[in-house]
Scaffold this active site. Structure first.
Site: not given
Length: 908
Positions: A487, A547, A557, A643
């Site tokens: 996932y 978290r 979910r 980034f």
């Protein structure tokens, strides 16, 4: 299995030792928990935990019912009158006291009957009755807060599905009684009229469950007492399939320490789905925590469960270093934007990026202009996909295949339609994004072919991965660690792959960035291609999943892997960890629970299994850090590095904050804004500072391992992970620590030599000393000057300076040595050294020499000099700072001091 014995055990010991069978509202056993924990009525579980119980009503041959008055030492409902015996079947007993649905449905719950025999012997000394003598009649579901014993803020109560058992003695059958004084303080045999009169006596207290049974079944017209023989033979009144539900408190004000709301069971008894009602009760339990933490339910702030649970208050900044970084970032050093919209569609993408991104907008905008728009569109496309997946309301009454189809076909339908528009999906800004998605598509079409191909590929693969998870039952998490990894790959690893492919294809980075890593992923075949990129993505996603435990659970979910959390839980419900009984009983949550309540109630029987599970998942995420650091080391374009580095540093900062922290189970935990500001500033300085941050947070985790709730195996794994991170980052940490110490020494020398008030330079924030500091300046100056002079007497750095100046080519010098020597001597050198410095200055001047700053850096980096104690090096570092000061004065506008590296800054 254990053989139960209460000999010599106190009430406290029994409450800790006895494990009740925790059930759902359908009376299906879902776990077990000690008596203390199931009976706590506190914030987080205001109606306790519903568990299985039994109530025995033993009649004499003449129809009189045996009653008992509960002992004063009982924790719950002490000194109340009740039926013959009431207690709980227990987990792990021999003979077994567990009954499955089939046994109950057939009217033969042998486990409950064995429990009744055990407790009759324990409480009343009855040894002559066997399990076969009892008839099971029906079940009663109720909850009651023990306000009679403990007052309106009672932290104890009962929440039971109670099996009603009856038996009748034979004519002439003797029943010797030997009441246990720690359980029973009085007994009595009563007939129907005597019981009715006694229950009407306001001076007598009665158990809430027995009042229900008496009113509903015993006293009813044609009720149980009308035909005791048929009742006890099981030929009449039996109702095995029904669970009768009752509220014991009048509807209205909340009751008990947890603020329980009466009325729900009466409504459920009239009409309703028990499992839906239990889910509603669980959400109500969580809301009591939300209100306690944040003072409001704060619903509707964000899509999904965001806002339905509390966000823990966090200081904006801690210490001058973070305050300075926050001010510096806000006033001076915000990330520059290279996103320059050329038309209305690009302007929409720019504006929407800032609205739907919680943390990535700024780091995307600062990317090189060549790829900035590409990554912006890439993010918005994936955010649109994520919104479709997350929406639990729009698709609630539609089959999963509709949602799965939209996810699988997203790349071929919406992403190819210049007028794309999807209405009613998502909330707030996410809904606006989908309703105006055509603007994103039109910009997407203008991207270079290589970027379009990557965006389309990732949208296709991610949509398919999300669709695959729809058929999985995620209310209780992913099935196992493998599904957890798959996932995370589908929603984050693919993002890392896509970003890497774009950076490489557009010439921003080399193919080194697409290499495999230490962790071999099954979805990165062949040869673990893009393995580093996947590790980077999975590290971020796993941190987010850890978290967001409570938000995801509320939204049905959840993603914590079941094969992990069920090894720690006492039930089959992931929501168990949100209860105070599973996270240490509030001992580390002073803002949530009064100390007196913690000591007298909450910590009794509580465990830290929720924290142990949390620590296990943190250890799993930390295993990916070496790959993350390798990926960052391979980034060579500064803006690309920034980034990538900022989210990774923030992820490890979040793990350090969450590790072994019970707050995670009661709301959202975030790192301080001041910490975030320092991370953003430092990530722009390069890999050395990133490594120092990882060292800092790995140290923070390592320092807590020994006292954490983690199992021994997980502690060993955590030590291995943090040791490896510290090994990889040790050199960077040491270099920055040396710089910081020398900067502090420099600041001291400058402040003393110039006779100015001490200046506090902390991450760009400048604060003048107080009046008291000004008054003490002369004394401080004299003490510090003496210390510096003592150091100078031991150092031979001036000889090194002279040697370097003599051999340095005049053509490459860039700064008048006079500035260095004159200023340094004024800032602390002794008088006898001044002439030597003057002579050197004159010699350099006569040869038209200028001292290049590289000469000074050579001195500073000299291994022999570095090996000296730092208190002997202020002069060497002073030379560097004085050069920088002179250079700054030559500029037309002032510059701000650079923020300190990631440790507490020195305050001079």
């Amino acid at each position: 299995m254990v053989t139960w014995s209460a000999e010599g055990a106190s009430q406290d010991e029994l409450m800790l030792k006895d494990e009740c069978l925790v059930v759902n509202y359908m009376d299906e056993v879902v776990g077990h928990e000690n008596k203390y924990n199931v009976h706590k009525f506190v914030v987080g579980q205001p109606v306790g935990l519903v568990h299985r119980a039994f109530s025995v009503m033993l009649f004499r041959s003449d129809g009189r019912l045996l009653l008992q008055q509960r002992a004063q030492s009982k924790i719950t409902f002490s000194e109340v009158w009740t039926n013959t015996c009431c207690s709980h079947p227990l987990y792990g007993m021999e003979p077994s006291e567990y009954d499955g649905p089939e046994a109950t449905a057939s009217g033969s719950p042998a486990g409950v009957k064995h429990a009744a025999v055990r407790k009759l012997r324990h409480e009343l000394g009855i040894t002559t009755l066997e399990a076969s003598r009892f008839a099971f009649v029906t079940r009663v579901h109720y909850w009651a807060c023990d306000v009679g014993t403990h007052g309106p803020e009672a932290p104890w109560g009962e929440h039971e599905i109670d099996y009603c058992l009856v038996a009748k003695l034979r004519e002439g059958e003797a029943l010797p009684l030997a009441p246990n004084p720690d359980e029973v303080m009085a007994v009595d045999w009563v007939d129907r009229e005597e019981l009715a009169a006694a229950m009407a006596d306001p001076e007598k207290k009665w158990s809430p469950w027995f009042k229900i049974i008496a009113r509903k079944f015993l006293f009813a017209e044609s009720g149980w007492w009308s035909d005791l023989d048929a009742l006890c033979a099981g030929t009449q009144f039996a109702d095995y399939g029904t669970i009768h539900r009752f509220d014991c408190h009048a509807e209205g004000a909340p009751v008990g320490a947890g603020g329980a709301i009466p009325g729900r069971l009466d409504a459920l008894d009239r009409d309703g789905d028990p499992l839906v009602a239990q889910r509603a009760q669980l959400l109500a339990d969580i809301r009591t925590t939300t209100v306690a933490v944040a003072g409001t339910t704060a619903a509707g702030k964000k899509q999904g469960a965001y806002g339905k649970v509390a966000t823990h208050a966090t200081p904006l900044a801690r210490g001058l270093a973070e305050v300075g970084a926050a001010l510096s970032l806000k006033l001076f050093s915000g990330l520059a934007s290279n996103l320059a919209p050329a038309d209305a569609d690009e302007a929409f993408c720019d504006a929407m990026l800032g609205k739907v991104s919680r943390s990535f907008a700024a780091v995307i905008r600062q990317l090189p202009r060549e790829v900035c728009l590409d990554i912006c569109v890439f993010y918005l496309v994936l955010r649109a996909l994520d919104t479709i997946e997350d929406d639990m309301d729009f698709y609630r009454n539609r089959p999963d295949r509709d949602k799965a189809r939209e996810l699988r076909e997203f790349h071929a339908t919406l992403l190819n339609d210049a007028d794309a528009r999807l209405e009613g999906v998502g909330d707030g800004d996410e809904r606006a994004l989908l309703e105006n998605f055509g603007a994103v598509v039109r910009v997407f079409r203008k991207l270079p072919p290589e970027s379009r191909a990557v965006v389309a590929d990732v949208a296709r693969d991610m949509g398919a991965g999300m669709a695959d998870t729809l058929s999985a039952e995620l209310a209780q998490g992913t099935a196992d660690l493998d599904e957890y990894d798959r996932y995370c790959h589908a929603v984050a690893g693919l993002v890392g792959e896509g970003l890497t492919r774009i950076f490489v294809a557009r010439g921003m980075e080399s193919r080194e960035l697409a290499a495999g890593g230490r962790r071999v992923w099954p979805f990165c075949a062949p040869e673990n291609a893009l393995g580093l990129a996947n590790s980077m993505g999975l590290f971020l996603q796993k941190t987010n999943i850890i978290r967001d435990y409570l938000e995801d659970y509320v939204d049905r979910r959840a993603f914590w892997p079941r094969d992990v959390w069920r090894t720690y839980a006492n039930s089959n419900d992931l929501g168990e960890f949100s209860r105070p009984t599973a996270r240490g009983g509030g001992a580390r949550e002073p803002d949530l629970f009064p100390r007196a309540l913690v000591d007298t109630c909450l910590v009794k029987g509580a465990s830290s299994r929720a924290l142990a599970c949390l620590d296990h998942l943190v250890a799993d995420a930390l295993d990916l850090v070496p790959d993350v650091l390798d990926y960052l080391a391979a980034c060579h374009t500064p803006q690309v590095y920034t980034f990538c580095a900022i989210p990774q540093i923030m992820a490890v900062a979040t793990l350090a904050e969450l590790f072994d922290d019970p707050r995670l189970f009661t709301g959202v935990v975030k790192i301080r804004k001041g910490t975030t500001a320092r991370i953003i500033l430092d990530a722009q300085k390069g890999h050395l500072h990133t490594l120092a941050w990882f060292h800092h947070f790995a140290t923070a985790i390592a320092d807590k391992i020994d006292t954490s709730a983690a199992t021994d195996a997980v502690k060993a794994r955590l030590r291995a992970s943090t040791d490896e991170i510290l090994r990889l980052t040790r050199d960077a940490h040491a270099k920055l620590a040396q710089r910081r110490a020398n900067r502090a020494a420099l600041a001291a020398a400058l402040a003393i030599g110039t006779g100015m008030a001490p200046i506090l330079v902390v991450s760009g924030a400048v604060a003048l000393g107080s009046a008291a500091a000004l008054g003490a300046r002369k004394t401080t100056k004299a003490v510090a000057r003496n210390a510096i002079n003592a150091d100078l007497a031991k150092c031979d750095w001036l000889d090194r300076v002279r040697a370097i100046i003599a051999n340095w080519p005049a053509s490459s010098r860039s700064h008048d040595a006079q500035i260095f020597f004159k200023l340094f001597i004024a800032h602390g050198g002794r008088i006898r050294l001044f002439q030597r410095a003057k002579d050197d200055r004159d010699r350099v001047r006569r040869s038209s020499g200028l001292l290049d700053p590289k000469a000074l850096k050579e001195i500073a980096d000299d291994p022999d000099a570095s090996a000296q104690p730092l208190d002997r090096l202020p002069s060497i570092r002073a030379s560097l700072e004085i050069h920088d000061e002179a250079k700054r004065r030559s500029l037309t506008r002032p510059t701000r001091p650079a923020p300190l590296p990631p440790t507490d800054a020195a305050v001079v």
